[in-house]
Design a protein around this motif. Structure first.
Motif, PDB file in Angstrom:
ATOM      1  N   GLU A  48       0.998  -1.487  -0.117  1.00  0.00           N
ATOM      2  CA  GLU A  48       0.162  -0.111   0.258  1.00  0.00           C
ATOM      3  C   GLU A  48       0.861   1.421  -0.195  1.00  0.00           C
ATOM      4  N   TYR A  49       2.194   0.951   0.546  1.00  0.00           N
ATOM      5  CA  TYR A  49       2.865   2.764   0.768  1.00  0.00           C
ATOM      6  C   TYR A  49       3.853   2.515  -0.741  1.00  0.00           C
ATOM      7  N   PHE A  50       4.309   1.336  -1.435  1.00  0.00           N
ATOM      8  CA  PHE A  50       4.372   1.948  -2.131  1.00  0.00           C
ATOM      9  C   PHE A  50       3.681   1.887  -3.707  1.00  0.00           C
ATOM     10  N   ARG A  51       1.816   1.534  -2.993  1.00  0.00           N
ATOM     11  CA  ARG A  51       0.912   1.681  -3.749  1.00  0.00           C
ATOM     12  C   ARG A  51       1.413   3.736  -4.231  1.00  0.00           C
ATOM     13  N   ARG A  52       0.782   3.717  -2.867  1.00  0.00           N
ATOM     14  CA  ARG A  52       0.820   5.424  -2.832  1.00  0.00           C
ATOM     15  C   ARG A  52       1.508   5.797  -3.180  1.00  0.00           C
ATOM     16  N   GLU A  53       3.150   5.942  -3.007  1.00  0.00           N
ATOM     17  CA  GLU A  53       4.277   6.255  -3.584  1.00  0.00           C
ATOM     18  C   GLU A  53       4.468   6.691  -4.516  1.00  0.00           C
ATOM     19  N   ALA A  54       4.013   4.978  -5.073  1.00  0.00           N
ATOM     20  CA  ALA A  54       3.802   4.569  -7.324  1.00  0.00           C
ATOM     21  C   ALA A  54       3.311   5.698  -8.103  1.00  0.00           C
ATOM     22  N   GLU A  55       2.384   5.952  -6.381  1.00  0.00           N
ATOM     23  CA  GLU A  55       0.948   7.081  -6.971  1.00  0.00           C
ATOM     24  C   GLU A  55       1.388   8.518  -6.846  1.00  0.00           C
ATOM     25  N   ALA A  56       2.021   8.458  -5.926  1.00  0.00           N
ATOM     26  CA  ALA A  56       2.758   9.868  -5.685  1.00  0.00           C
ATOM     27  C   ALA A  56       4.016   9.870  -6.533  1.00  0.00           C
ATOM     28  N   ALA A 103       4.119  13.231  -9.443  1.00  0.00           N
ATOM     29  CA  ALA A 103       4.688  14.167  -8.946  1.00  0.00           C
ATOM     30  C   ALA A 103       4.895  14.506 -10.956  1.00  0.00           C
ATOM     31  N   GLN A 104       5.181  13.530 -11.452  1.00  0.00           N
ATOM     32  CA  GLN A 104       6.146  13.035 -12.495  1.00  0.00           C
ATOM     33  C   GLN A 104       5.025  13.951 -13.230  1.00  0.00           C
ATOM     34  N   ALA A 105       3.614  13.689 -13.499  1.00  0.00           N
ATOM     35  CA  ALA A 105       2.328  14.018 -14.135  1.00  0.00           C
ATOM     36  C   ALA A 105       2.255  16.082 -13.759  1.00  0.00           C
ATOM     37  N   VAL A 106       2.632  16.597 -12.913  1.00  0.00           N
ATOM     38  CA  VAL A 106       2.845  17.411 -12.421  1.00  0.00           C
ATOM     39  C   VAL A 106       3.872  18.446 -13.091  1.00  0.00           C
ATOM     40  N   LEU A 107       4.888  17.919 -12.266  1.00  0.00           N
ATOM     41  CA  LEU A 107       6.472  18.683 -12.727  1.00  0.00           C
ATOM     42  C   LEU A 107       6.072  18.142 -14.758  1.00  0.00           C
ATOM     43  N   GLY A 108       5.757  17.358 -14.888  1.00  0.00           N
ATOM     44  CA  GLY A 108       5.449  16.951 -16.454  1.00  0.00           C
ATOM     45  C   GLY A 108       4.759  18.316 -17.294  1.00  0.00           C
ATOM     46  N   ARG A 109       3.550  18.983 -16.826  1.00  0.00           N
ATOM     47  CA  ARG A 109       2.732  19.715 -17.424  1.00  0.00           C
ATOM     48  C   ARG A 109       3.542  21.132 -16.973  1.00  0.00           C
ATOM     49  N   ALA A 110       4.453  21.383 -15.687  1.00  0.00           N
ATOM     50  CA  ALA A 110       5.380  21.928 -15.783  1.00  0.00           C
ATOM     51  C   ALA A 110       6.441  23.090 -16.250  1.00  0.00           C
ATOM     52  N   LEU A 111       7.181  21.643 -17.205  1.00  0.00           N
ATOM     53  CA  LEU A 111       8.031  21.695 -17.750  1.00  0.00           C
ATOM     54  C   LEU A 111       7.274  21.685 -19.602  1.00  0.00           C
ATOM     55  N   ASN A 112       6.061  21.179 -19.828  1.00  0.00           N
ATOM     56  CA  ASN A 112       5.302  21.839 -20.956  1.00  0.00           C
ATOM     57  C   ASN A 112       5.224  23.164 -20.925  1.00  0.00           C
ATOM     58  N   ASP A 139      -0.629  24.108  -4.525  1.00  0.00           N
ATOM     59  CA  ASP A 139      -0.544  23.315  -3.746  1.00  0.00           C
ATOM     60  C   ASP A 139      -1.154  21.876  -3.606  1.00  0.00           C
ATOM     61  N   ASP A 140      -1.637  21.156  -4.597  1.00  0.00           N
ATOM     62  CA  ASP A 140      -2.000  19.745  -4.796  1.00  0.00           C
ATOM     63  C   ASP A 140      -1.415  19.367  -5.369  1.00  0.00           C
ATOM     64  N   ALA A 141       0.428  19.499  -5.950  1.00  0.00           N
ATOM     65  CA  ALA A 141       1.347  19.248  -5.801  1.00  0.00           C
ATOM     66  C   ALA A 141       1.428  17.506  -4.515  1.00  0.00           C
ATOM     67  N   ILE A 145       7.184  17.031  -3.287  1.00  0.00           N
ATOM     68  CA  ILE A 145       8.032  17.001  -4.278  1.00  0.00           C
ATOM     69  C   ILE A 145       7.604  19.269  -4.215  1.00  0.00           C
ATOM     70  N   SER A 146       7.759  19.323  -2.938  1.00  0.00           N
ATOM     71  CA  SER A 146       6.819  20.656  -2.052  1.00  0.00           C
ATOM     72  C   SER A 146       8.397  21.194  -2.566  1.00  0.00           C
ATOM     73  N   GLU A 147       9.479  21.019  -2.720  1.00  0.00           N
ATOM     74  CA  GLU A 147      11.230  21.901  -2.074  1.00  0.00           C
ATOM     75  C   GLU A 147      11.027  22.018  -4.258  1.00  0.00           C
TER      76      GLU A 147
END
Length: 464
Positions: A141-149, A153-162, A175-177, A181-183
């Motif tokens: 469950e932790y790993f699943r949540r970590e993978a989802e996070a 995170a990749q999607a959020v950063l991907g949108r930002a980089l795009n 703030d929903d990131a 990846i808060s830093e």
């Protein structure tokens, strides 16, 4: 690599379940204390395990000790795992689960102290296998949540980089990131803020630069036109100064010729003065000679009068003599006639001499007046000569000055031609610079910027 925990953790066989049942029965009496020690790793203030939580944990304990890894177990453990993952991180959970595992094994060991070693080992292995299977499900469950996070995170950063790749500087990571990846979120937003502010300044500066370049280009174009007109004017000035210089040279030559003529006039006046003086002296001699002739004429006139008297006396004596004196009377008459003609001639000579004397006097006066006039003329001619010499000298100096002016104008004309060529080159370079500036502004306007209000540069609006 993706792992399907439900396929890997399978229900135990009957022999394993028998050992598991023994473990369950021997540990169950101490389960509440075991759970309290484990949960205190997460919440040190917990004084007792709540009954509802204990009921769920006891039910799960029955599943795992009996090796009952059925869909019912996975459904039950999914709820517990989500609750645990929501309440703490996996490191704290592992710390608590280590206490759970150790306390459970300890309770099992104490409850199995009368069994032989092999039995105790088999029971311990069963207990450890059950808790690690349960731990695997929870960690999944932790790993699943970590993978989802990670995926989020990749999607959020991907949108930002795009957005950054699309030159959209208005995009920010919200703030929903994911917290992990808060830093990065803060760094990205800070960098984008700075980049947007910098690009806004650059765009504003680029616009000002474009306007400045346009103004400079127009000014250089006007300068080029004025320089070209100045070059044409200097050509005309050069031609005019050359013409004036030639005229001044000609005037200087004419002034020198006039000076030479004045010198010749002075010489001629001097000679005329000498001739006038000689004529005055000749007039004096003529007047003197006229006086001498007048004296001689007077003597002749006296002789004529005496001769006439003698002839008259001779005629009287001849008349007295009668016939004897007739011949002598004729001679006396002739002598008397000659005396009269001599007297008339002397009178005519006296009149002519007097007329000549008057004319000579007038001539002498005229010569004197002419001499004075010639002297005045000589003085005026000398004055004119002095003036002409000054004019000639100044004309020569002016000619030299005009030569220097002409040379200077020629130099200025050359410099102006060079300036015109440089202005034309600068004009061409400014045209290229203006085109590049326009291109730079167009490229910068591709960035999307938030509309600034109050402070900041104008022109920050979003690109089209």
């Amino acid at each position: 690599m993706s792992v399907n925990v439900k396929e890997m953790i399978r229900p135990w066989d009957s022999d394993a379940r028998k050992n598991g049942a023994i473990v369950h029965d021997r540990v169950l009496p101490a389960l509440r204390d075991v759970l309290l020690d484990a949960y205190r790793q997460v919440d040190p203030s917990m004084m007792a395990v709540p009954d509802d939580l204990y009921a769920v944990e006891e039910k799960k304990f029955r599943h795992i000790t009996h090796g009952d890894f059925s869909p019912a177990y996975f459904e039950l453990q999914a709820g517990l795992s989500k609750d645990i993952a929501d309440r703490t991180d996996y490191a704290t959970y592992l710390k608590g689960y280590a206490v759970y595992c150790g306390k459970m094994v300890g309770a099992l060991v104490r409850a199995s102290q009368h069994d032989d070693v092999d039995t105790r080992c088999a029971l311990a292995e069963s207990a450890i296998a059950s808790v690690f299977a349960d731990l695997t499900v929870t960690m999944d469950e932790y790993f699943r949540r970590e993978a989802e996070a990670d995926s989020k995170a990749q999607a959020v950063l991907g949108r930002a980089l795009n957005a950054l790749a699309e030159m959209d500087l208005t995009h920010r990571v919200g703030d929903d990131a994911p917290p992990k990846i808060s830093e990065a979120r803060q760094d990205y937003n800070t960098a984008t803020d700075r980049l947007e502010n910098t690009m806004g300044i650059i765009i504003g500066t680029g616009n000002e630069l474009g306007n400045g370049v346009s103004e400079i280009s127009r000014a250089i174009a006007e300068l080029s036109d004025r320089t070209e007109n100045q070059a044409h004017m200097l050509e005309r000035v050069s031609a005019s100064t050359t013409s004036v210089s030639e005229s001044v040279h000609a005037n200087a030559g004419a002034a020198r010729e006039a000076t030479d003529a004045a010198q010749s006039a002075i010489t001629s006046v001097a000679r005329s003065t000498e001739v006038m003086e000689q004529a005055h002296e000749a007039m004096g001699l003529i007047s003197k000679n006229s006086d001498e002739i007048s004296k001689i004429v007077s003597v002749i006139d006296e002789i004529s009068m005496q001769t006439n008297l003698l002839a008259l006396n001779a005629a009287v004596e001849a008349a007295r003599a009668g016939d004897a004196g007739a011949g002598f009377a004729v001679v006396a008459q002739e002598v008397r006639s000659l005396a009269h003609r001599s007297a008339d001639g002397a009178k005519s000579i006296r009149d002519l001499i007097q007329t000549s004397a008057v004319n000579v006097g007038r001539g002498a006066k005229t010569i004197d007046e002419a001499g004075l006039t010639l002297k005045d003329a000589a003085q005026h001619v000398e004055t004119i000569d002095t003036l002409l010499s000054g004019i000639a000298e100044r004309a020569t100096m002016q000619a030299e000055d005009f030569l220097q002016i002409n040379d200077s104008v020629g130099n200025i004309e050359g410099l102006t031609q060079s300036n015109a060529a440089m202005a034309e080159e600068t004009r061409a370079a400014m045209s290229v610079l203006e085109a590049n500036s326009d291109r730079l502004v167009e490229l910068m306007r591709q960035f999307r910027l938030r509309q600034r209000h109050g402070g900041g540069h104008a022109g920050y609006q979003m690109a089209s």
